[in-house]
Enzyme design. Structure first.
Site, PDB file in Angstrom:
ATOM      1  CB  SER A   4      75.699  13.418  70.737  1.00  0.00           C
ATOM      2  OG  SER A   4      74.577  13.868  71.463  1.00  0.00           O
ATOM      3  CG  ASP A  94      75.302  22.749  75.138  1.00  0.00           C
ATOM      4  OD1 ASP A  94      74.486  21.809  75.050  1.00  0.00           O
ATOM      5  OD2 ASP A  94      76.008  23.130  74.194  1.00  0.00           O
ATOM      6  NE  ARG A 129      73.489  25.634  70.570  1.00  0.00           N
ATOM      7  CZ  ARG A 129      74.016  24.608  71.243  1.00  0.00           C
ATOM      8  NH1 ARG A 129      74.389  24.766  72.490  1.00  0.00           N
ATOM      9  NH2 ARG A 129      74.145  23.433  70.666  1.00  0.00           N
ATOM     10  CB  ALA A 210      83.562  18.349  64.449  1.00  0.00           C
ATOM     11  CG  ASP A 211      77.904  18.561  66.072  1.00  0.00           C
ATOM     12  OD1 ASP A 211      78.596  19.386  66.688  1.00  0.00           O
ATOM     13  OD2 ASP A 211      76.852  18.073  66.533  1.00  0.00           O
ATOM     14  NE  ARG A 212      74.096  21.786  67.157  1.00  0.00           N
ATOM     15  CZ  ARG A 212      72.929  21.594  66.518  1.00  0.00           C
ATOM     16  NH1 ARG A 212      72.664  22.282  65.421  1.00  0.00           N
ATOM     17  NH2 ARG A 212      72.053  20.716  66.966  1.00  0.00           N
ATOM     18  CG  ASP A 394      74.331   9.894  73.014  1.00  0.00           C
ATOM     19  OD1 ASP A 394      73.261   9.954  73.648  1.00  0.00           O
ATOM     20  OD2 ASP A 394      74.520  10.532  71.965  1.00  0.00           O
TER      21      ASP A 394
END
Length: 481
Positions: A4, A94, A129, A210-212, A394
């Site tokens: 994303s 993933d 996670r 980055a996001d997590r 996306d």
């Protein structure tokens, strides 16, 4: 495999940039990672302290990669790290659920080799996670706290002598899966945690995405922090694999410099007076703002832009409420469209991605229906104002939810189809239409490899402007007739 963040970078920037994984690969291959400021900042701790590595243990390539961790372990040990502790987060999102055991066994072999060379290297803690550490957009700070307690305080409800034993045992619990394994710590023969983070240690979060990592980065770096009781705030040298938020300069030290994404479509449109509205729920809000704008927080011009975040459900998995906030997003978009205050309204409907990741096929059907309903609400509003719509994605996810062999047949395990929870490799569709689209505007036929990076020039054209010359070319043209 697309993700994303990379997708929204390309959608917003109109160009393809070397991204996290590629940047890390280049830095590791050249050795530059060990010469730059970030590594040299943490290196003084190697003499008397411990190097802690925290991140996702997986070869999924979306947030981290196992081979990069292996190279970092080797490189750090060769450059003075004498005591290393690994804090692992299992994936199953993933990559295939259940693969965590194999990843732990692989990294344990690497750590055993390091111990054979005199390096005190072992796994210290872990957890799934989605339940430990890797929350995003401040959706649920309890997720980060569970990780903090295990990683920093050495405290968790489950204690084991080895990580392989931990993952195997915890996976035996009812409804267990890799994404949601509870936190655990590894203890010695006296029941003492083998690797809490203490004063004088070095910490690296090795995820490149980055996001997590942003929330943990705040907890590790910010002196003034009130999201949960840290109990103690160790004086450490902390660096991210990359800088996770360019606007917040977080973390302040990082091993690999981020891509420089400049002159994004959002900035271009604002400079031309185009009024923009962006909206999603928490889990994808950053994608239509931060990532869309080239990893940049905030507005380019608050007089011309409005960003609306609708709080996501927290404390539950997304298949429990698969409709998520699709209808709320659609209603806010409808309101923005019908107000006629904005020239561009962009939204992200996360349902098929977030619920698709759970592997719950029935819930994903409900999720996709909700997204369809939301799209209809938005397109109906576009029809009323004589506007144009552009619908795309996306990356893929919900369109194929079974693991397949090379000939495309479903893979079976114990007689059951193996569910696919990761993104797919399929191309995504794009649809452009609406009453405001002139009849002589058509898709070009000379761009067989057109992709997400071509979308920015496309909508800039639809706004009536020429795109910057170095953007990937527009997908549309005005036909001669």
């Amino acid at each position: 495999m697309g993700n994303s963040e990379v997708g929204h970078n390309a959608l917003g920037a109109g160009r393809i940039f070397a991204q996290g994984a590629k940047l890390v690969d280049l830095a590791l291959a050249s050795g530059k990672i060990y010469q730059d400021e970030g590594f040299n900042y943490i290196k003084p701790s190697f003499e008397t302290g411990t190097l802690h590595l925290i991140g996702l243990l997986s070869d999924g390539g979306v947030h981290s990669r196992l081979d990069q961790l292996q190279l970092l372990l080797k490189g750090a040990s060769e450059r003075g790290a004498k005591r290393i502790r690994l804090h692992i987060l299992t994936d199953g999102r993933d990559v295939l659920d259940g693969s965590s055991v194999g990843f732990v066994e692989t990294i344990e072999k690497d750590l055993a080799e390091l111990r054979g060379k005199g390096v005190d290297a072992q796994i210290a803690s872990g957890g799934g996670r989605m339940y430990v550490t890797m929350d995003r957009y401040e959706n649920d700070w309890d997720v980060v706290k569970r990780g903090w307690d295990a990683q920093v305080l050495g405290e968790a409800p489950h204690k084991f002598k080895s990580a392989v034993e931990a993952v195997k045992k915890l996976r035996e619990q009812p409804n267990a899966n890799d994404q949601y394994l509870p936190p655990f710590v590894i203890v010695d023969e006296n029941g003492k945690a083998v690797g809490p983070i203490v004063d004088g240690d070095a910490v690296v979060t090795f995820n490149f995405r980055a996001d997590r990592m942003v929330m943990l980065a705040k907890a590790l770096e910010y002196e003034d922090f009130d999201k949960f009781d840290r109990v103690r705030f160790p004086k450490i040298r902390y660096a991210g694999m990359l800088q996770y938020d360019g606007e917040l300069k977080l973390p302040s030290h990082y091993l690999v410099s981020p891509p420089e994404i400049d002159r994004t479509s959002g900035e271009y449109l604002v400079h031309n007076g185009v009024r923009t509205f962006a909206c999603s729920e928490t889990v994808k809000f950053g994608h239509v703002t931060f990532f869309w704008n080239g990893n940049r927080s905030g507005y380019f011009d608050s007089n011309l832009e409005e960003y609306v975040e609708i709080p996501s459900d927290s404390g539950i998995t997304f298949n429990v409420q698969p409709k998520m906030k699709a209808l709320e997003i659609a209603e806010r978009a409808k309101k923005a469209i019908l107000s006629r205050r904005f020239h561009q309204v962009r939204v992200n409907l996360p349902n098929s991605d977030m619920v698709g990741h759970t592997g719950d096929i029935e819930a994903t059907v409900v999720a996709c229906k909700a997204a369809d309903e939301a799209v209809k609400i938005i397109i109906d509003a576009i029809e009323k104002v004589g506007g144009i719509y552009l619908v795309t994605a996306d990356h893929g996810n919900a369109e194929d939810m079974v693991k397949r062999n090379k000939s495309g047949e479903p893979l079976l395990k114990d007689g059951n189809i193996q569910v696919l929870t990761s993104h797919t490799l399929k191309p995504v569709p794009i649809a452009i239409g609406g009453p405001g689209l002139p009849d002589d505007v058509k898709f070009r036929t000379d761009l067989p490899n057109g992709g997400l990076a071509n979308v920015a020039a496309t909508f800039i054209n639809l706004h009536g402007y020429e795109a910057p010359s170095d953007y990937e070319p527009s997908l549309i043209e005005v036909t001669d007739d």
